[in-house]
Design a protein around this motif. Structure first.
Motif, PDB file in Angstrom:
ATOM      1  N   ARG A  94      52.216 114.304  47.204  1.00 53.29           N
ATOM      2  CA  ARG A  94      51.494 113.977  48.639  1.00 53.29           C
ATOM      3  C   ARG A  94      50.848 114.584  48.685  1.00 53.29           C
ATOM      4  NH1 ARG A  94      55.132 114.214  54.275  1.00 53.29           N
ATOM      5  NH2 ARG A  94      54.599 116.262  54.114  1.00 53.29           N
ATOM      6  N   VAL A  95      49.448 114.420  49.589  1.00 54.89           N
ATOM      7  CA  VAL A  95      47.997 115.355  49.587  1.00 54.89           C
ATOM      8  C   VAL A  95      48.129 116.842  49.941  1.00 54.89           C
ATOM      9  CG1 VAL A  95      47.488 114.392  52.158  1.00 54.89           C
ATOM     10  CG2 VAL A  95      45.493 114.709  50.129  1.00 54.89           C
ATOM     11  N   ASP A  96      49.211 116.613  50.326  1.00 53.05           N
ATOM     12  CA  ASP A  96      49.816 118.870  50.963  1.00 53.05           C
ATOM     13  C   ASP A  96      50.581 119.348  49.613  1.00 53.05           C
ATOM     14  OD1 ASP A  96      51.764 117.075  51.344  1.00 53.05           O
ATOM     15  OD2 ASP A  96      52.386 118.322  52.983  1.00 53.05           O
ATOM     16  N   GLN A  97      50.410 118.682  48.684  1.00 50.62           N
ATOM     17  CA  GLN A  97      51.127 119.012  47.064  1.00 50.62           C
ATOM     18  C   GLN A  97      53.177 118.692  47.650  1.00 50.62           C
ATOM     19  OE1 GLN A  97      48.744 122.735  45.466  1.00 50.62           O
ATOM     20  NE2 GLN A  97      47.754 122.509  46.846  1.00 50.62           N
ATOM     21  N   GLU A  98      53.786 118.500  48.487  1.00 50.56           N
ATOM     22  CA  GLU A  98      54.595 117.944  48.833  1.00 50.56           C
ATOM     23  C   GLU A  98      55.267 117.343  47.636  1.00 50.56           C
ATOM     24  OE1 GLU A  98      57.393 119.413  51.081  1.00 50.56           O
ATOM     25  OE2 GLU A  98      55.531 120.695  51.334  1.00 50.56           O
ATOM     26  N   PRO A  99      56.429 117.252  47.120  1.00 50.46           N
ATOM     27  CA  PRO A  99      56.722 116.033  46.228  1.00 50.46           C
ATOM     28  C   PRO A  99      57.819 115.277  46.680  1.00 50.46           C
ATOM     29  CG  PRO A  99      57.974 118.597  45.595  1.00 50.46           C
ATOM     30  CD  PRO A  99      57.462 118.532  46.460  1.00 50.46           C
ATOM     31  N   ILE A 100      57.491 113.650  46.664  1.00 50.17           N
ATOM     32  CA  ILE A 100      58.025 112.531  47.460  1.00 50.17           C
ATOM     33  C   ILE A 100      58.822 112.263  46.421  1.00 50.17           C
ATOM     34  CG2 ILE A 100      57.594 110.943  48.910  1.00 50.17           C
ATOM     35  CD1 ILE A 100      56.926 113.278  50.346  1.00 50.17           C
ATOM     36  N   GLN A 101      60.203 111.594  46.272  1.00 42.92           N
ATOM     37  CA  GLN A 101      60.729 110.889  45.055  1.00 42.92           C
ATOM     38  C   GLN A 101      60.311 108.953  45.839  1.00 42.92           C
ATOM     39  OE1 GLN A 101      64.620 111.778  44.466  1.00 42.92           O
ATOM     40  NE2 GLN A 101      64.554 110.461  42.536  1.00 42.92           N
ATOM     41  N   LEU A 102      59.875 108.346  45.215  1.00 40.11           N
ATOM     42  CA  LEU A 102      60.118 106.826  45.488  1.00 40.11           C
ATOM     43  C   LEU A 102      61.230 106.245  45.313  1.00 40.11           C
ATOM     44  CD1 LEU A 102      57.078 106.189  43.465  1.00 40.11           C
ATOM     45  CD2 LEU A 102      56.645 106.653  45.887  1.00 40.11           C
ATOM     46  N   ILE A 103      62.027 105.550  45.707  1.00 40.26           N
ATOM     47  CA  ILE A 103      62.965 104.507  46.316  1.00 40.26           C
ATOM     48  C   ILE A 103      62.821 103.347  45.409  1.00 40.26           C
ATOM     49  CG2 ILE A 103      64.873 103.844  47.573  1.00 40.26           C
ATOM     50  CD1 ILE A 103      63.356 105.782  49.847  1.00 40.26           C
ATOM     51  N   PRO A 104      63.150 102.856  44.438  1.00 42.04           N
ATOM     52  CA  PRO A 104      63.387 101.522  44.511  1.00 42.04           C
ATOM     53  C   PRO A 104      63.444 100.705  45.374  1.00 42.04           C
ATOM     54  CG  PRO A 104      64.970 102.935  42.754  1.00 42.04           C
ATOM     55  CD  PRO A 104      64.551 103.245  44.411  1.00 42.04           C
ATOM     56  N   PHE A 105      62.723  99.822  45.163  1.00 43.19           N
ATOM     57  CA  PHE A 105      62.650  98.419  46.433  1.00 43.19           C
ATOM     58  C   PHE A 105      63.620  97.497  46.078  1.00 43.19           C
ATOM     59  CE2 PHE A 105      60.643  95.585  49.103  1.00 43.19           C
ATOM     60  CZ  PHE A 105      60.957  95.561  49.439  1.00 43.19           C
ATOM     61  N   HIS A 106      62.933  96.829  44.377  1.00 39.09           N
ATOM     62  CA  HIS A 106      62.847  95.875  44.418  1.00 39.09           C
ATOM     63  C   HIS A 106      63.292  95.352  42.872  1.00 39.09           C
ATOM     64  CE1 HIS A 106      62.776  91.312  44.757  1.00 39.09           C
ATOM     65  NE2 HIS A 106      62.985  91.651  45.267  1.00 39.09           N
ATOM     66  N   LYS A 107      64.280  95.770  42.563  1.00 40.37           N
ATOM     67  CA  LYS A 107      64.868  96.710  41.294  1.00 40.37           C
ATOM     68  C   LYS A 107      63.954  95.528  39.812  1.00 40.37           C
ATOM     69  CE  LYS A 107      65.530 100.821  39.260  1.00 40.37           C
ATOM     70  NZ  LYS A 107      66.705 101.568  38.498  1.00 40.37           N
ATOM     71  N   ASP A 108      64.671  94.280  40.247  1.00 43.83           N
ATOM     72  CA  ASP A 108      64.269  93.224  39.116  1.00 43.83           C
ATOM     73  C   ASP A 108      62.815  93.251  38.887  1.00 43.83           C
ATOM     74  OD1 ASP A 108      67.092  93.158  39.530  1.00 43.83           O
ATOM     75  OD2 ASP A 108      66.950  91.679  40.572  1.00 43.83           O
ATOM     76  N   GLY A 109      61.815  93.822  40.481  1.00 41.65           N
ATOM     77  CA  GLY A 109      60.572  93.180  40.327  1.00 41.65           C
ATOM     78  C   GLY A 109      60.719  92.234  39.968  1.00 41.65           C
TER      79      GLY A 109
END
Ligand code: SF4
Ligand code: SF4
Ligand code: SF4
Ligand code: SF4
Lengths: 427, 157
Positions: A391-406
């Motif tokens: 994030r812009v304040d250097q905090e790591p943020i892990q994404l969450i797969p939303f729709h794996k098959d895309g």
């Protein structure tokens, strides 16, 4: 509704939900930009890789495109590997391995802006602060040369101005908001102090306030057209605020006065601290992982930008940057990831880039895919991956797969892994 | 501004004001304020000293007196979806939202069905207009959401 993390901008909002059923997207909490990014990513038709042959772009299988890209990189004497501010840290690491394997020059789009601020003395003085710190403590919030209403929609409501925090019991009523810009901005509507200043006068105004704060000089008349009473009242707020935060934007570091402005901001923060008060600063960045691109590069190589692998190991020589090398026609091929550079690079640089054999890995939108010698589409990180960004304040943020098959698309990282493999396996 | 055929006596209203002529309101004097109050051109909450402690009873009485001038049909909020960026400012500042779903006071997105505003599909929607404090039974002259909407998407009348 499923939880999700938005990668629409550098706030990486993780308090939002969405649902995608029968071609219809419903979301809660995503701002307009975030919702649109997700919708575009989900509704995109599966797009094909393409290879340009005698001036014409023809579709190709993924394997063919990867092989063609690897061939270009292997045959180049001095390739450029570039982009990355919208990519995950994981993708950037694979990109560095590719650069090392083909002795490339690696740089990120952060070098065009935010990096200037980060590598200046400003960030040597322990000014880092998280957005949660701002929410909990910041009594005076200063947007200097930045307009969150336009670029980071939820900045004001999620973190910096409106919410309550540990030492901010009444939310916005417990804070003072200052907006300084060269033009009137929408964010000024909610400011207690609105300073519309002449272009190039930022440093003069900061120095005047610093002098007034430390008593080394005093404001007796207007500075750059801003009345003395206004500046003195602002200075008094700074004297009485237990915690002040500057959210500086491209108006400060992307103008011709970057070094002077950043130095003046450093002095201003020092002056506030001399009064026994806390002061911090962080940029308002537009691209999703601008900070992650700098930090990942720094963490992996020891240099935040412009890493040269031509000798086989990472080095960074004084004065070498992607701009001057590109303009000096020093590259003979380029791999660009995630950034629509044909649309966003300033004219001359864009032209130099388009004249090279160009490999582009990224979303199929924009101008770059159709100009590339080899184009390999990659799916949206917010839809597909559980990788990490900062994030812009250097905090790591892990994404969450939303729709794996895309929609049958691979992630950027997966495409890059295949390319790395192909570059390493020499035929 | 809201008008209705309700006759209010300016002197009666004046007697409930702080009577200090402090000039903090737009009419500048208490008598002028009372006259405008009787016409519905200002609201009791527009007098800052009345909001301070010590005047609670007067404020309540004044609100009660002017309440018949505001009815659900005559006051309203409009949200222009074209202008809205989904920033969530309205969600976080609305006192009703903060009470109905406390995490919104910490900046979190509204998720329940209980708030006045909720950002859905990228745009703020008014999902419980009847809860807005402008309407009966509160009939307060609240305009906080309008005040903090940077894009002027919210309009109150
Ligand atoms: S503010 Fe940025 S991260 Fe948050 S929802 Fe909007 S685009 Fe996504
Ligand atoms: S603000 Fe209140 S007290 Fe002051 S002049 Fe107006 S009505 Fe009177
Ligand atoms: S404050 Fe205005 S722009 Fe922001 S979400 Fe509410 S209506 Fe939309
Ligand atoms: S007027 Fe006040 S109570 Fe009504 S919606 Fe706006 S902020 Fe909420």
């Amino acid at each position: 509704m499923k939880d999700l993390v938005c990668d629409g901008c550098s706030l990486l909002c993780d308090d939002v939900k969405a649902e995608y059923k029968e071609g219809e997207l419903k979301s809660l909490g995503l701002c307009r930009l975030g919702h649109e990014c997700l919708e575009v990513a989900l509704k995109r038709n599966e797009s094909k890789s393409s290879i340009r042959k005698s001036g014409k772009s023809v579709s190709a299988s993924l394997d063919e495109a990867v092989a063609a890209a690897a061939k270009i990189l292997r045959e180049a004497k001095r390739p450029l590997v570039y982009g990355w501010t919208r990519s995950t840290n994981d993708a950037i690491k694979v990109g560095l391995d590719i650069a090392a394997s083909c002795k490339a020059f690696f740089d990120t789009q952060a070098s065009l802006g935010a990096l200037r601020a980060f590598s200046s003395e400003l960030h040597d003085m322990n000014i880092d602060y998280t957005l949660d710190d701002a929410r909990n403590n910041a009594e005076v919030v200063i947007y200097w040369g930045s307009n969150p209403t336009e670029s980071s929609h939820r900045h004001v409501s999620r973190f910096s101005v409106l919410p309550k925090g540990e030492r901010i019991p009444e939310g916005v009523e417990s804070r003072a908001v200052v907006v300084v810009d060269v033009r009137e901005t929408e964010t000024m509507k909610i400011a207690n102090h609105r300073l519309v200043i002449p272009f190039g006068s930022d440093a003069d105004i900061m120095r005047a306030i610093s002098g007034e704060l430390t008593g080394t000089s005093s404001i007796v008349e207007e500075v750059a057209g801003i009345p003395a009473v206004e500046l003195i009242s602002l200075t008094n707020k700074l004297k009485n605020s237990d915690s002040t935060v500057f959210f500086y934007g491209s108006g400060l570091f992307a103008s011709g006065y970057a070094s002077e402005n950043l130095m003046a901001l450093k002095e201003l923060i020092e002056s506030i601290r001399k009064n026994g008060r806390a002061a911090h600063a962080m940029p308002v960045a537009s691209d999703t992982n601008t900070i992650g691109a700098m930090q990942t590069l720094n963490g992996s190589t020891g240099f935040p930008s412009a890493v040269d692998y031509s000798t086989g190991s990472a080095s960074n020589s004084e004065g070498q940057n992607m701009h001057s090398l590109l303009l000096g026609e020093r590259f003979d091929a380029a791999l660009v990831v995630g950034s629509d550079i044909v649309a966003t690079l300033p004219g001359e640089l864009g032209a130099c880039m388009s004249s090279l054999p160009l490999i582009y890995i990224g979303p199929p939108d924009g101008l770059t895919p159709s100009r590339a010698t080899v184009f390999i589409p990659a799916g949206s990180n917010m839809v597909l991956t559980e990788e990490t960004m900062l994030r812009v304040d250097q905090e790591p943020i892990q994404l969450i797969p939303f729709h794996k098959d895309g929609n049958g698309q691979l992630s950027e990282t997966e495409v890059l892994r295949r390319l790395l493999h192909a570059v390493r396996v020499r035929d | 501004m809201v008008k209705k055929n309700v006759k209010l006596n300016p002197m009666e209203l004046y007697n409930l004001l702080p009577k200090t002529n402090c000039r903090l309101c737009e009419p500048k004097t208490c008598m002028a304020f009372a006259t405008k109050l009787a016409l519905g051109d200002v609201q009791p909450d527009d007098c800052p000293p009345l909001l301070e402690s010590g005047f609670e009873e007067n404020l309540a009485k004044l609100r009660e007196l002017v309440a018949p001038m505001l009815t659900a049909e005559e006051t309203g909020i409009k949200l222009d979806e074209e202008k809205c960026t989904g920033c969530g400012n309205c969600v976080v500042v609305c006192p009703v939202d903060v009470a109905a779903e406390p995490p919104t006071s910490l900046g979190k997105a509204a998720m329940t069905e209980e708030t006045v505003f909720r950002v859905e599909n990228g745009i703020s929607k008014i999902i419980n207009l009847q809860k807005c404090r402008r309407f009966p039974p509160d009939r307060l002259n609240c305009r906080v959401c309008e005040q903090y909407c940077c894009t002027d998407a919210i309009e109150i009348w």
